[in-house]
Design an enzyme around this catalytic site. Sequence first.
Site, PDB file in Angstrom:
ATOM      1  N   THR B 148       0.886  -1.186   0.000  1.00 52.19           N
ATOM      2  CA  THR B 148       0.000   0.000   0.000  1.00 52.19           C
ATOM      3  C   THR B 148       0.913   1.223   0.000  1.00 52.19           C
ATOM      4  O   THR B 148       1.324   1.678  -1.052  1.00 52.19           O
ATOM      5  CB  THR B 148      -0.970  -0.004   1.198  1.00 52.19           C
ATOM      6  N   THR B 181      -1.542  -1.660   7.350  1.00 53.96           N
ATOM      7  CA  THR B 181      -1.633  -2.957   8.009  1.00 53.96           C
ATOM      8  C   THR B 181      -0.422  -3.827   7.710  1.00 53.96           C
ATOM      9  O   THR B 181       0.073  -3.818   6.595  1.00 53.96           O
ATOM     10  CB  THR B 181      -2.879  -3.681   7.465  1.00 53.96           C
TER      11      THR B 181
END
Lengths: 386, 386
Positions: B148, B181
């Site tokens: 990400t 995450t």
Amino acid sequence: MSALGVTAPQGFSAAATGAGLKASGSPGIAVVVNEGPEFAAAAVFTRNKVFAAPVKVSRAAVAAGELKAVVFNSGNANACTGEQGLHDAQIMQQLTAEGVGAEPTQVAVCSTGIIGDLLPMEKVESGIAAVVTQLGDHGADAADAIRTTDTIAKEVLVKGDGWTVGGMGKGAGMMAPSLATMLVCLTTDAKVNAQALQTALERANSTTFNTLDIDGSTSTNDTVIAMASGASGVSPDQDELDAAVHEACAQLAGMMQSDAEGVTKRVSITVEGAADDEQALNAARTIGRDSLVKTAMFGSDPNWGRVLAAVGMADAEMDADNISVTFNGHTVCEYSTGAPGARDVDLSGADIAVVVDLGTGGEGRATVRTTDLSHAYVEINSAYTS
Amino acid sequence: MSALGVTAPQGFSAAATGAGLKASGSPGIAVVVNEGPEFAAAAVFTRNKVFAAPVKVSRAAVAAGELKAVVFNSGNANACTGEQGLHDAQIMQQLTAEGVGAEPTQVAVCSTGIIGDLLPMEKVESGIAAVVTQLGDHGADAADAIRTTDTIAKEVLVKGDGWTVGGMGKGAGMMAPSLATMLVCLTTDAKVNAQALQTALERANSTTFNTLDIDGSTSTNDTVIAMASGASGVSPDQDELDAAVHEACAQLAGMMQSDAEGVTKRVSITVEGAADDEQALNAARTIGRDSLVKTAMFGSDPNWGRVLAAVGMADAEMDADNISVTFNGHTVCEYSTGAPGARDVDLSGADIAVVVDLGTGGEGRATVRTTDLSHAYVEINSAYTS
């Protein structure tokens, strides 16, 4: 009498002077004196296990419930300074006591600034010697002198029925201030004893300074002191005293929040629907300290998912499928999922109110006040000593 | 076989494809398949009470100790998405199972990205359909697809005696990652059962991902999964397995620390002289999460006073007059006061080692790895959804 501040109530004088402790050259020594006729005093201090020498000295001084003066210096916290630091704090106490005609044990000491350097005692001593000869209606000078990274001096006045509470403060929080230690001095001409004053101060502190949490850090020096001169001759009851002291603390806490290091947003985090108030406070603090929530606030980003991710780590009972969140009154999350329009809520203003319901059906509730995490916060705090 | 990553050990294939979930257009769906002959699996998950639908699905899947595949998507965390989110995660599980010839309960699901939005299932479904037809030696593509805010793909290979452990990861921490995450997938061709693998994974996790603490925030989606194919035919003993899994986790954790959002410094905080290891860990975490310590590190400022102020709030026994601190081996604080030359220690390098002795005389010791708090951290995190 001043319109505001520590010398606004009857029976108080103050003075401040430059002591060469601050690079800016602004005053770094202040003294606030209770002229009586009564000398009731109360205080709350940092809960940090590593506390500064002046905190040790002031705790002992206020233990008997009586103070005639408080001496302040800015620019140096006199923390982590060992035996020499304790000795220096005692010298500050003693010189002030001699200067204002009090016993050393009737004087509290408050320091704020860098941790770990010894006080330049020659400058401190000459500063105190100068200040005690200039006592008068100089509360505003004292409020200015105790500033460190504060951009404005902070003074209040709350009026009772024939009596008043004045005060000054600096810094940005109690339980969790920025490096700019929180120091507060309240004065009142009410005729109240030390126990009543302590009760009022503790009650006010718990919902004002103690729930102001700028960056989760907690100073070695935080101190809130209240002195009562009795000079008004008026004896408010406990409720009246509580209300006035709370109002003074709330106003000062609000000023600290607005003036916190690098702040661009004032953020209040309210947690409801908790099993009890303590769990609500735990949850509100956890959200208020979360860097991802705080950077989202800086970006005016209604990223409610970060609020849920943060609260999920809190030491509080919750129904993880039944959490709801509002931003400035707009529902952004219900049943732990997004509400229609949640991403479009406008958070561009300076004030953001976050309300989280933990969904337990309990009555527990608490509010924490914090700020965003901005570029300016990083800038101010990345170059403090160097 | 690849030189690195999840398809380096024998018995594993992988593939990845773009699914239109990420603005960058880079691949957003990956599948890692255990081709057997054995299918032992182990996992550790986020401790957040608010956990995502894929975590719920994966916990159930891995409970029986057997997995044939893991499907990943980046760009959307499928967290705080209610019943629909759970349904979507089950669809991902089911489609992957059909595609690779497994039961749905043999497939784990990992998602990372924004919290609170429903998955664009049309894109996810076509992504999975495409990926399962392209399985091969494509571990590098999978490692790339799960990124990400990661700037680099993260792959490892640790060699045993006739067997190997491969792995990929993304994100920045386990107990306390940034919004990015942490997802990790380890593969090994060792012949080990699920219990041995779980033991090795938990042991490794406790001193690697679990002590990597970038910003105190903890994701709703953190997942570390390990799969063993037994394809090497070699059965290492528990110590050998522990060592290899630990090494793989340590390498991935190091890459995450170096690539954490906005990092300019890698900071390790070691606490010694604590009553026990747990108290040492509490103290190290408290220091490692302190914004004032982290901004000082960003500024290369040897401001040890902030370390003392931070540790004083930790839930750990300490002798507040006998704390010592070193920065990169230089003593900056002894007996809780400054050491000569403390302000002159050079912290301008990219690595800073902080060692704090709590002075209790105890044997407790722990290390936490964190980073500085930089302008870039604020920038990245203030504009994530908008």
